[in-house]
Design a protein around this motif. Structure first.
Motif, mmCIF file in Angstrom:
data_model
loop_
_atom_site.group_PDB
_atom_site.id
_atom_site.type_symbol
_atom_site.label_atom_id
_atom_site.label_comp_id
_atom_site.label_asym_id
_atom_site.label_seq_id
_atom_site.Cartn_x
_atom_site.Cartn_y
_atom_site.Cartn_z
ATOM 1 N N GLU A 242 0.860 -1.196 0.000
ATOM 2 C CA GLU A 242 0.000 0.000 0.000
ATOM 3 C C GLU A 242 0.891 1.239 0.000
ATOM 4 O O GLU A 242 1.964 1.221 0.603
ATOM 5 N N THR A 243 0.397 2.307 -0.643
ATOM 6 C CA THR A 243 1.160 3.550 -0.551
ATOM 7 C C THR A 243 0.290 4.661 0.008
ATOM 8 O O THR A 243 -0.891 4.765 -0.309
ATOM 9 N N TRP A 244 0.893 5.463 0.836
ATOM 10 C CA TRP A 244 0.208 6.615 1.446
ATOM 11 C C TRP A 244 1.038 7.857 1.210
ATOM 12 O O TRP A 244 2.190 7.924 1.656
ATOM 13 N N GLU A 245 0.452 8.840 0.529
ATOM 14 C CA GLU A 245 1.143 10.127 0.417
ATOM 15 C C GLU A 245 1.091 10.836 1.760
ATOM 16 O O GLU A 245 0.041 10.888 2.407
ATOM 17 N N LEU A 246 2.236 11.373 2.164
ATOM 18 C CA LEU A 246 2.308 12.170 3.392
ATOM 19 C C LEU A 246 2.389 13.630 2.979
ATOM 20 O O LEU A 246 3.369 14.042 2.348
ATOM 21 N N GLN A 247 1.348 14.377 3.286
ATOM 22 C CA GLN A 247 1.323 15.776 2.873
ATOM 23 C C GLN A 247 1.259 16.671 4.099
ATOM 24 O O GLN A 247 0.432 16.452 4.989
ATOM 25 N N LEU A 248 2.122 17.653 4.124
ATOM 26 C CA LEU A 248 2.221 18.553 5.279
ATOM 27 C C LEU A 248 1.562 19.879 4.916
ATOM 28 O O LEU A 248 2.062 20.617 4.068
ATOM 29 N N LYS A 249 0.428 20.151 5.554
ATOM 30 C CA LYS A 249 -0.332 21.361 5.205
ATOM 31 C C LYS A 249 0.018 22.492 6.164
ATOM 32 O O LYS A 249 -0.009 22.300 7.373
ATOM 33 N N GLY A 250 0.353 23.641 5.595
ATOM 34 C CA GLY A 250 0.810 24.771 6.415
ATOM 35 C C GLY A 250 2.325 24.855 6.454
ATOM 36 O O GLY A 250 2.895 25.536 7.303
ATOM 37 N N ALA A 251 2.965 24.174 5.485
ATOM 38 C CA ALA A 251 4.420 23.971 5.538
ATOM 39 C C ALA A 251 5.233 25.097 4.901
ATOM 40 O O ALA A 251 6.433 24.954 4.708
ATOM 41 N N GLY A 252 4.581 26.215 4.561
ATOM 42 C CA GLY A 252 5.354 27.355 4.068
ATOM 43 C C GLY A 252 5.141 27.648 2.594
ATOM 44 O O GLY A 252 4.391 26.953 1.903
ATOM 45 N N LEU A 253 5.838 28.671 2.122
ATOM 46 C CA LEU A 253 5.617 29.175 0.770
ATOM 47 C C LEU A 253 6.079 28.183 -0.297
ATOM 48 O O LEU A 253 7.065 27.451 -0.107
ATOM 49 N N THR A 254 5.360 28.184 -1.397
ATOM 50 C CA THR A 254 5.744 27.427 -2.585
ATOM 51 C C THR A 254 5.551 28.366 -3.782
ATOM 52 O O THR A 254 5.020 29.475 -3.639
ATOM 53 N N ARG A 255 5.905 27.869 -4.943
ATOM 54 C CA ARG A 255 5.715 28.659 -6.164
ATOM 55 C C ARG A 255 4.227 28.983 -6.378
ATOM 56 O O ARG A 255 3.865 29.900 -7.103
ATOM 57 N N PHE A 256 3.357 28.202 -5.741
ATOM 58 C CA PHE A 256 1.921 28.346 -5.992
ATOM 59 C C PHE A 256 1.195 29.111 -4.882
ATOM 60 O O PHE A 256 -0.024 29.100 -4.805
ATOM 61 N N SER A 257 1.960 29.782 -4.021
ATOM 62 C CA SER A 257 1.324 30.423 -2.855
ATOM 63 C C SER A 257 0.520 31.674 -3.214
ATOM 64 O O SER A 257 -0.262 32.157 -2.396
ATOM 65 N N ARG A 258 0.711 32.213 -4.403
ATOM 66 C CA ARG A 258 0.046 33.464 -4.788
ATOM 67 C C ARG A 258 0.179 34.496 -3.669
ATOM 68 O O ARG A 258 1.275 34.740 -3.221
ATOM 69 N N ASP A 259 -0.936 35.072 -3.186
ATOM 70 C CA ASP A 259 -0.818 36.095 -2.146
ATOM 71 C C ASP A 259 -0.789 35.524 -0.743
ATOM 72 O O ASP A 259 -0.724 36.273 0.235
ATOM 73 N N GLY A 260 -0.846 34.210 -0.627
ATOM 74 C CA GLY A 260 -0.931 33.594 0.703
ATOM 75 C C GLY A 260 0.419 33.531 1.403
ATOM 76 O O GLY A 260 1.461 33.807 0.817
ATOM 77 N N ASP A 261 0.387 33.163 2.664
ATOM 78 C CA ASP A 261 1.614 33.096 3.461
ATOM 79 C C ASP A 261 2.139 31.675 3.608
ATOM 80 O O ASP A 261 3.129 31.443 4.305
ATOM 81 N N GLY A 262 1.460 30.734 2.980
ATOM 82 C CA GLY A 262 1.919 29.348 3.037
ATOM 83 C C GLY A 262 1.626 28.656 4.368
ATOM 84 O O GLY A 262 2.025 27.520 4.577
ATOM 85 N N ARG A 263 0.919 29.348 5.236
ATOM 86 C CA ARG A 263 0.703 28.820 6.576
ATOM 87 C C ARG A 263 -0.753 28.415 6.819
ATOM 88 O O ARG A 263 -1.664 28.807 6.081
ATOM 89 N N ALA A 264 -0.952 27.655 7.869
ATOM 90 C CA ALA A 264 -2.292 27.308 8.345
ATOM 91 C C ALA A 264 -2.331 27.650 9.828
ATOM 92 O O ALA A 264 -1.302 27.631 10.498
ATOM 93 N N ILE A 265 -3.506 27.969 10.304
ATOM 94 C CA ILE A 265 -3.621 28.286 11.737
ATOM 95 C C ILE A 265 -4.060 27.039 12.493
ATOM 96 O O ILE A 265 -4.687 26.138 11.941
ATOM 97 N N LEU A 266 -3.725 27.051 13.772
ATOM 98 C CA LEU A 266 -4.051 25.902 14.623
ATOM 99 C C LEU A 266 -5.554 25.599 14.579
ATOM 100 O O LEU A 266 -5.970 24.442 14.499
ATOM 101 N N ARG A 267 -6.353 26.651 14.579
ATOM 102 C CA ARG A 267 -7.820 26.492 14.580
ATOM 103 C C ARG A 267 -8.277 25.626 13.399
ATOM 104 O O ARG A 267 -8.974 24.626 13.568
ATOM 105 N N SER A 268 -7.871 26.003 12.186
ATOM 106 C CA SER A 268 -8.361 25.266 11.015
ATOM 107 C C SER A 268 -7.717 23.884 10.930
ATOM 108 O O SER A 268 -8.302 22.934 10.419
ATOM 109 N N THR A 269 -6.504 23.798 11.468
ATOM 110 C CA THR A 269 -5.805 22.518 11.461
ATOM 111 C C THR A 269 -6.516 21.500 12.365
ATOM 112 O O THR A 269 -6.697 20.339 11.987
#
Ligand code: AMP
Ligand code: MG
Length: 489
Positions: free
Chosen positions: A106-133
């Protein structure tokens, strides 16, 4: 059992053409600490839950340390947001660490949400807040326990970083897992850019890794589209039956595996109301509860269009129809189970709609009404007062129960057995917004994470009465101010 260092990583997405992704390292928080870990998800990748006691655990899951063999990246996609095509979205704050392969293959992708800026961040800060997490972490697991296909939640890590939304809030990262995070929008981006070769490469990748039974099938792209339509139809029927709204059903939030993905301003309905809009930013109610099945249809059409260079016209047209047929059949079957019916009789759909209409006019708690309906007694009308009392129009409800009684008798239903069945289809506990809110407040104000774990445990077993947990089955007090959730989180 694996340790943090022995997890076996593959990075199949990196073998796709360059334009599909950006290689990017997570940006860690200073002084990370573990907020919560979910042993059920750890088990899926055979990660020893005791590893969570090591200080390195928080470092790995906030990107301060890189797992051996991990080649992190952010993926490109686009999508229709609130009906409008946005030519480029992509992982603006989620970073794919790679896929963990288990001994069983079996394979499981491990994705880290809120992990910072990427080329696709547009106007965002690349972060997530504890509340939404916390909201995403808990709801993924709650949905899984309700039998609904979804991404899974492994852990939350926070640290010394403040993230600005309307106000400053603690930042956090969520490690979520799925066999794939590919979205309808991943197909759309190549279609709208006229990159049909890439479209084919993506379709082949998805088939090879996630629909391997289609690899040698002649019209495999059409079959892929049709299987996605079926899975999506089943998923949305399940959302409707459990009274759940996603809130942002943009095509970039629709999984190619039919998983519930990207939990944001979602909501479990309390008082039943078809026009329920959980997302405060959705002013027009495009994604209201009652619109979800139609939006699913719209989204499947969008995917079909994106895949059209690979598929014959008739097969493209068949996809939304297949979606609709699946969704309606699945929904009817689920509602039949919720009413405790085994057989299918003509008029059953009307029995369901009439009950829902009564619930709507009384704003009855959706979850609790179905749960209490299991206690309905065919022979003792006075024994049904706790159900009856949930309605404003008692006589109308009496008329409905007379029909329900006849219907049960028509299949010689026995109350005891029916009750057991119904309690397996109608949850006692759902993730009510006010429950999540309590966990969020304790976490953000006091760094007290006990309530998150308590909810995780409770919602892991939503069909079983759990002693001392009655307060967790009650809707939000009507006197307290409503909890507002919106896209910005
Ligand atoms: P969502 O509404 O969360 O599905 O996000 C829509 C798009 O905006 C996706 O491409 C996200 O990656 C991106 N996005 C959302 N929030 C942020 C953020 N804080 N920083 C960067 N990108 C974001
Ligand atoms: Mg999204």
């Amino acid at each position: 059992m694996q340790t943090l260092e022995t997890l076996s990583f593959d990075n199949s997405y990196t073998r796709l053409p360059e334009g599909f992704f950006q290689r990017v390292r997570p940006t860690p928080f200073p002084n990370p600490h573990l907020v919560s870990v979910n042993p059920a998800a750890a088990e899926l990748i055979h990660l020893d839950p005791n590893e969570a006691k090591r200080p390195e655990f928080a470092e790995y899951f906030c990107g301060a340390k890189l797992f051996p063999g991990s080649d992190p990246l952010a993926t490109l996609y686009s999508g229709h947001q609130f009906g409008h095509y946005v030519p480029q979205l992509g992982d603006g704050r989620a970073i794919l660490l790679g896929e963990v392969r288990t001994d069983e293959g079996e394979t499981w992708e491990l994705q880290l949400k809120g992990a910072g800026l990427t080329r696709f961040s547009r106007d965002g800060d690349g972060r997530a807040i504890l509340r939404s997490t916390i909201r995403e972490y808990l709801c993924g697991e709650a949905m899984h326990a309700l039998g609904i296909s979804t991404t899974r939640s492994l852990c939350i890590v926070s640290g010394e970083e403040i993230v600005w939304r309307e106000t400053p809030e603690p930042g956090a990262m969520l490690l979520r897992m799925a066999p794939s995070h590919v979205r309808f929008g991943t197909f759309e981006v190549f279609f709208y850019r006229g990159q049909h070769e890439n479209l084919k490469i993506l379709a082949d990748y998805v088939i090879q890794h996630h629909y391997p039974h289609l690899v040698d099938v002649e019209n495999r792209y059409a079959r892929l589209l049709h299987e996605v339509a079926v899975r999506t139809g089943e998923m949305i029927a399940q959302w409707q039956a459990v009274g759940w709204s996603h809130g942002v059903m943009n095509t970039d939030n629709m999984s190619i595996l039919g998983l519930t993905i990207d939990y944001g301003p979602y909501g479990f309905m309390e008082a039943f109301h078809p026009g329920f809009v959980c997302n405060h930013s959705d002013h027009r109610g495009r994604y209201s509860f009652q619109h979800q099945p139609d939006i699913g249809y719209w989204n499947i059409r969008a995917l079909a269009k994106a895949m059209s260079p690979l598929i014959e016209q008739a097969e493209i047209q068949a996809a939304p129809e297949l979606y609709e047929k699946t969704m309606l059949e699945k929904y009817a079957g689920l509602m039949q189970e919720k009413l405790g019916l085994i057989e299918t009789h003509t008029g059953d759909d009307k029995l369901v709609t009439d009950l829902l209409n009564l619930m709507d006019s009384s704003r009855t708690d959706y979850t609790n009404l179905f749960r209490s309906l299991s206690k309905f007694q065919q022979e003792s009308p006075n024994g049904n007062s706790t159900i009856r009392d949930q309605f404003l129009h008692r006589e109308a409800f009496d008329d409905w129960t007379a029909r329900y009684r006849d219907r049960l008798q028509a299949e010689k239903s026995r109350d005891r057995e029916r009750q057991i069945r119904m309690n397996q289809s109608n949850p006692k506990y759902i993730l009510r917004n006010h429950l999540a809110q309590k966990a969020i407040e304790q976490a953000t104000r006091h760094k007290d994470y006990a309530e998150i774990d308590r909810l995780l445990n409770l919602l892991n077993d939503p069909f079983t009465e759990q002693p001392g947990m009655e307060a967790y089955a009650i809707p939000q007090d009507s006197d307290s101010s409503p909890i507002i959730v919106s896209c910005s989180s």
